[in-house]
Design an enzyme around this catalytic site. Structure first.
Site, PDB file in Angstrom:
ATOM      1  N   SER A   1       0.857  -1.193   0.000  1.00 53.12           N
ATOM      2  CA  SER A   1       0.000   0.000   0.000  1.00 53.12           C
ATOM      3  C   SER A   1       0.887   1.235   0.000  1.00 53.12           C
ATOM      4  CB  SER A   1      -0.878  -0.001   1.252  1.00 53.12           C
ATOM      5  OG  SER A   1      -1.491   1.269   1.419  1.00 53.12           O
TER       6      SER A   1
ATOM      7  N   LYS B   1       2.163  -2.655   6.157  1.00 55.58           N
ATOM      8  CA  LYS B   1       2.422  -2.617   4.711  1.00 55.58           C
ATOM      9  C   LYS B   1       3.864  -2.223   4.416  1.00 55.58           C
ATOM     10  CE  LYS B   1      -1.492  -4.140   3.162  1.00 55.58           C
ATOM     11  NZ  LYS B   1      -1.570  -5.396   2.414  1.00 55.58           N
TER      12      LYS B   1
END
Ligand code: NAP
Length: 232
Positions: free
Chosen positions: A133, A160
């Site tokens: 992300s 992430k």
């Protein structure tokens, strides 16, 4: 025929990626932790299903064994399964919730990748796509021009960032396999339903499909979004 496994593919970005890769001619295994939801998705898409909970070693081993027995190899692994923080900011942050998020988003990638390595090594062009992300990019979260710098999802963002680092480390440790991380873009799925907005999955799946279909000379150890390469 390209043999592909997508984790968390019963809905959202994983489901759309499965649909698109089936269109491209891949044999796609829908990985889903819930048998009913996974079977339903696979039936809708006219493809196969494996029960796969990324937090459960036995479930991961069984899923990989099923693919091994049926296909003898795995060409593409999309580590897509993930969960988010329930709220923005720090009010909902606590140890047990953070452990669950890291177990799913980070250790889940390690579990599935480690179990899949022997099968990936039987492919002529093994490819792994890790769904990270922009919220895991140190560059994006500190760049005022990026929307990620205005959003605080403390544990999710950290998880992430770890997915991105796993991608770089795996790319270095296993140069015979291509590992790339993807930022799909802010997308309207169940993950973001509590926050609202987001673009359609059809648009965001583009970059996932692009990185899942790279050829022999494709990149490894990179981070991509729709517009191109994304800084770590
Ligand atoms: P979603 O619609 O909520 O889908 C998440 C998928 O992961 C579901 O199939 C879910 O299964 C599965 N999952 C969760 N925990 C699991 C577990 N322990 N084992 C196996 N599967 C599990 O969300 P999405 O937006 O499509 O998210 C897909 C990926 O994209 C995630 O990694 C997410 O972090 C990433 N991402 C999303 C956005 C966005 O804006 N949506 C942006 C950047 C990155 P159940 O149905 O059983 O819950």
């Amino acid at each position: 025929m390209t043999i592909t496994l997508i984790t968390g593919a019963n809905k959202g970005l994983g489901y759309e990626t499965a649909r698109r890769l089936i269109d491209e001619g891949h044999t796609v295994y829908i990985g889903a932790r819930d048998i009913e939801r996974g079977q339903k998705a696979a039936t809708e898409l006219g493809t196969r299903f494996v029960q796969l909970d990324v937090t459960d070693d036995a479930s991961v081993a069984d899923a990989i064994r099923t693919i091994s027995d049926a296909e003898g190899r795995l060409d593409v692994l999309v580590n897509n399964a993930g969960i988010g923080d329930s709220r923005l900011g720090i009010d909902s942050v606590n140890g047990p919730a953070a452990l669950t998020t890291f177990d799913t988003n980070v250790v889940g990638v390690v579990r599935v990748t480690q179990a899949a390595l022997p099968l990936l090594r039987k492919s002529a062009n093994p490819v792994v796509v890790n769904i990270s992300s922009g919220l895991g990019s140190f560059w994006a979260v500190t760049n005022p021009d990026r929307h990620e710098s205005h959003t605080c999802l403390v544990v999710y963002g950290a998880s992430k960032a770890a997915v991105s680092m796993l991608t770089v480390q795996y790319a270095k440790a296993a140069p015979d396999i291509k590992f790339n991380a993807v930022e799909p873009g802010y997308t309207a799925t169940d993950l973001t339903a509590g926050f609202g907005g987001g673009r359609p999955v059809e648009e965001s799946a583009d970059v996932i499909v692009r990185m899942a279909t790279i050829g022999q000379d494709g990149p490894t150890g990179t981070f991509r979004e729709t517009a191109g390469e994304l800084a770590w």
